[in-house]
Design a protein around this motif. Structure first.
Motif, PDB file in Angstrom:
ATOM      1  N   TYR A  88       0.843  -1.188   0.000  1.00 29.96           N
ATOM      2  CA  TYR A  88       0.000   0.000   0.000  1.00 29.96           C
ATOM      3  C   TYR A  88       0.884   1.245   0.000  1.00 29.96           C
ATOM      4  O   TYR A  88       1.763   1.404   0.845  1.00 29.96           O
ATOM      5  N   PHE A  89       0.628   2.102  -0.971  1.00 30.91           N
ATOM      6  CA  PHE A  89       1.360   3.360  -1.083  1.00 30.91           C
ATOM      7  C   PHE A  89       0.428   4.519  -0.741  1.00 30.91           C
ATOM      8  O   PHE A  89      -0.705   4.569  -1.225  1.00 30.91           O
ATOM      9  N   CYS A  90       0.909   5.445   0.061  1.00 28.87           N
ATOM     10  CA  CYS A  90       0.178   6.700   0.187  1.00 28.87           C
ATOM     11  C   CYS A  90       0.852   7.719  -0.721  1.00 28.87           C
ATOM     12  O   CYS A  90       2.043   7.598  -1.045  1.00 28.87           O
ATOM     13  N   ALA A  91       0.079   8.693  -1.144  1.00 31.68           N
ATOM     14  CA  ALA A  91       0.585   9.722  -2.038  1.00 31.68           C
ATOM     15  C   ALA A  91      -0.079  11.048  -1.693  1.00 31.68           C
ATOM     16  O   ALA A  91      -1.184  11.075  -1.143  1.00 31.68           O
ATOM     17  N   ALA A  92       0.609  12.115  -2.016  1.00 32.50           N
ATOM     18  CA  ALA A  92       0.072  13.444  -1.764  1.00 32.50           C
ATOM     19  C   ALA A  92       0.382  14.335  -2.954  1.00 32.50           C
ATOM     20  O   ALA A  92       1.398  14.139  -3.641  1.00 32.50           O
ATOM     21  N   SER A  93      -0.505  15.283  -3.189  1.00 41.04           N
ATOM     22  CA  SER A  93      -0.259  16.220  -4.283  1.00 41.04           C
ATOM     23  C   SER A  93      -0.429  17.648  -3.789  1.00 41.04           C
ATOM     24  O   SER A  93      -1.177  17.918  -2.854  1.00 41.04           O
ATOM     25  N   ASP A  94       0.283  18.535  -4.461  1.00 48.98           N
ATOM     26  CA  ASP A  94       0.182  19.943  -4.116  1.00 48.98           C
ATOM     27  C   ASP A  94      -0.657  20.666  -5.166  1.00 48.98           C
ATOM     28  O   ASP A  94      -1.175  20.044  -6.096  1.00 48.98           O
ATOM     29  N   VAL A  95      -0.760  21.958  -5.037  1.00 50.31           N
ATOM     30  CA  VAL A  95      -1.622  22.711  -5.965  1.00 50.31           C
ATOM     31  C   VAL A  95      -1.109  22.650  -7.393  1.00 50.31           C
ATOM     32  O   VAL A  95      -1.842  22.892  -8.332  1.00 50.31           O
ATOM     33  N   GLY A  96       0.177  22.332  -7.549  1.00 47.79           N
ATOM     34  CA  GLY A  96       0.725  22.190  -8.890  1.00 47.79           C
ATOM     35  C   GLY A  96       0.481  20.826  -9.477  1.00 47.79           C
ATOM     36  O   GLY A  96       0.984  20.521 -10.558  1.00 47.79           O
ATOM     37  N   ASN A  97      -0.296  20.010  -8.755  1.00 48.36           N
ATOM     38  CA  ASN A  97      -0.627  18.667  -9.212  1.00 48.36           C
ATOM     39  C   ASN A  97       0.604  17.790  -9.393  1.00 48.36           C
ATOM     40  O   ASN A  97       0.649  16.929 -10.256  1.00 48.36           O
ATOM     41  N   GLN A  98       1.617  18.050  -8.568  1.00 48.15           N
ATOM     42  CA  GLN A  98       2.761  17.161  -8.559  1.00 48.15           C
ATOM     43  C   GLN A  98       2.562  16.145  -7.438  1.00 48.15           C
ATOM     44  O   GLN A  98       2.204  16.511  -6.321  1.00 48.15           O
ATOM     45  N   PHE A  99       2.779  14.885  -7.752  1.00 45.20           N
ATOM     46  CA  PHE A  99       2.490  13.814  -6.815  1.00 45.20           C
ATOM     47  C   PHE A  99       3.751  13.280  -6.159  1.00 45.20           C
ATOM     48  O   PHE A  99       4.780  13.103  -6.810  1.00 45.20           O
ATOM     49  N   TYR A 100       3.640  12.997  -4.862  1.00 43.23           N
ATOM     50  CA  TYR A 100       4.740  12.429  -4.096  1.00 43.23           C
ATOM     51  C   TYR A 100       4.242  11.153  -3.423  1.00 43.23           C
ATOM     52  O   TYR A 100       3.189  11.155  -2.786  1.00 43.23           O
ATOM     53  N   PHE A 101       5.017  10.099  -3.570  1.00 44.70           N
ATOM     54  CA  PHE A 101       4.625   8.807  -3.040  1.00 44.70           C
ATOM     55  C   PHE A 101       5.499   8.414  -1.862  1.00 44.70           C
ATOM     56  O   PHE A 101       6.693   8.739  -1.806  1.00 44.70           O
ATOM     57  N   GLY A 102       4.918   7.666  -0.931  1.00 43.50           N
ATOM     58  CA  GLY A 102       5.677   7.022   0.115  1.00 43.50           C
ATOM     59  C   GLY A 102       6.329   5.764  -0.427  1.00 43.50           C
ATOM     60  O   GLY A 102       6.134   5.395  -1.593  1.00 43.50           O
ATOM     61  N   THR A 103       7.102   5.098   0.412  1.00 42.10           N
ATOM     62  CA  THR A 103       7.837   3.913  -0.030  1.00 42.10           C
ATOM     63  C   THR A 103       7.038   2.623   0.121  1.00 42.10           C
ATOM     64  O   THR A 103       7.519   1.559  -0.230  1.00 42.10           O
ATOM     65  N   GLY A 104       5.842   2.736   0.648  1.00 43.51           N
ATOM     66  CA  GLY A 104       4.963   1.578   0.689  1.00 43.51           C
ATOM     67  C   GLY A 104       5.043   0.783   1.981  1.00 43.51           C
ATOM     68  O   GLY A 104       6.068   0.758   2.669  1.00 43.51           O
ATOM     69  N   THR A 105       3.933   0.146   2.311  1.00 43.46           N
ATOM     70  CA  THR A 105       3.849  -0.788   3.438  1.00 43.46           C
ATOM     71  C   THR A 105       3.280  -2.094   2.895  1.00 43.46           C
ATOM     72  O   THR A 105       2.217  -2.095   2.269  1.00 43.46           O
ATOM     73  N   SER A 106       3.994  -3.161   3.138  1.00 44.99           N
ATOM     74  CA  SER A 106       3.547  -4.474   2.677  1.00 44.99           C
ATOM     75  C   SER A 106       2.624  -5.085   3.731  1.00 44.99           C
ATOM     76  O   SER A 106       3.062  -5.393   4.836  1.00 44.99           O
ATOM     77  N   LEU A 107       1.374  -5.256   3.362  1.00 48.90           N
ATOM     78  CA  LEU A 107       0.379  -5.819   4.270  1.00 48.90           C
ATOM     79  C   LEU A 107       0.184  -7.297   3.978  1.00 48.90           C
ATOM     80  O   LEU A 107      -0.020  -7.684   2.824  1.00 48.90           O
ATOM     81  N   THR A 108       0.248  -8.092   5.023  1.00 46.96           N
ATOM     82  CA  THR A 108      -0.052  -9.519   4.917  1.00 46.96           C
ATOM     83  C   THR A 108      -1.221  -9.817   5.826  1.00 46.96           C
ATOM     84  O   THR A 108      -1.154  -9.566   7.040  1.00 46.96           O
ATOM     85  N   VAL A 109      -2.296 -10.336   5.249  1.00 45.79           N
ATOM     86  CA  VAL A 109      -3.458 -10.732   6.038  1.00 45.79           C
ATOM     87  C   VAL A 109      -3.431 -12.250   6.173  1.00 45.79           C
ATOM     88  O   VAL A 109      -3.506 -12.974   5.176  1.00 45.79           O
ATOM     89  N   ILE A 110      -3.327 -12.694   7.386  1.00 43.75           N
ATOM     90  CA  ILE A 110      -3.156 -14.122   7.669  1.00 43.75           C
ATOM     91  C   ILE A 110      -4.523 -14.788   7.822  1.00 43.75           C
ATOM     92  O   ILE A 110      -5.323 -14.360   8.644  1.00 43.75           O
TER      93      ILE A 110
END
Lengths: 111, 109
Positions: A88-110
């Motif tokens: 799962y990646f979170c991302a954010a954008s500013d008013v210039g519509n430039q997107f920045y992503f996190g490095t991700g979290t790997s979720l395992t559902v057992i």
């Protein structure tokens, strides 16, 4: 300079329980936030988003919470299902519509 | 019916070569992007095109050049490939919620 951070690289949760994925950001000018889900060998898939004028957005089992004062957002998945296992990646954008992503979290559902 | 497609899926080439990755979207979006995901899984925007005009150009080497023949296509050309260019490259389209292609794994040997 990483403006969006996901400090937990991995998370394991039992099926049926709640999964909480966290994301922090540093830029107060971000006005739109998104969560993406990614399976191996596939591109990220849009999951849910939230505007900075809201503090909560819900879509079925997925809820995103935004705490602007803390510059923190989280994704809640309840109940968690084995098919939710992905990165799962979170991302954010500013008013210039430039997107920045996190490095991700790997979720395992057992099961 | 694939929304965002990119070819090839895998690309193995030697240093110094020139290569291209193609991207097509059938969603009618005005904005398309190229992202690079490096070995640390960090997804970073490289370029975006809006109505065939470059509106964001991150600090990528000028060996990388996006080419958009029309609104539905945004191709990525890479000249004089280097080892550090090895990564997964994703194409995406959409103004807010972006739709991603399946990725192209580029390996430079």
């Amino acid at each position: 300079d990483q403006q969006v951070k996901q400090n937990s690289p991995s998370l394991s949760v039992q099926e049926g329980r709640i999964s909480i994925l966290n994301c922090d950001y540093t830029n107060s000018m971000f006005d739109y936030f998104l969560w993406y889900k990614k399976y191996p060998a596939e591109g990220p898939t849009f999951l849910i988003s939230i505007s900075s004028i809201k503090d909560k957005n819900e879509d079925g089992r997925f809820t995103v919470f935004l705490n602007k004062s803390a510059k923190h957002l989280s994704l809640h998945i309840v109940p968690s299902q084995p098919g939710d296992s992905a990165v799962y990646f979170c991302a954010a954008s500013d008013v210039g519509n430039q997107f920045y992503f996190g490095t991700g979290t790997s979720l395992t559902v057992i099961p | 019916d694939t929304a965002v497609s990119q070819t090839p899926k895998y690309l193995v080439t030697q240093m110094g070569n020139d290569k291209s990755i193609k991207c097509e979207q059938n969603l009618g979006h005005d904005t398309m992007y190229w992202y690079k995901q490096d070995s640390k899984k960090f997804l970073k925007i490289m370029f975006s095109y809006n109505n065939k005009e470059l509106i964001i150009n991150e600090t990528v080497p000028n060996r990388f050049s996006p080419k958009s023949p029309d609104k539905a296509h945004l191709n990525l050309h890479i000249n004089s490939l280097e080892l550090g260019d090895s990564a997964v490259y994703f194409c995406a389209s959409g103004r807010y919620e972006q739709y991603f292609g399946p990725g192209t794994r580029l390996t430079v040997t």
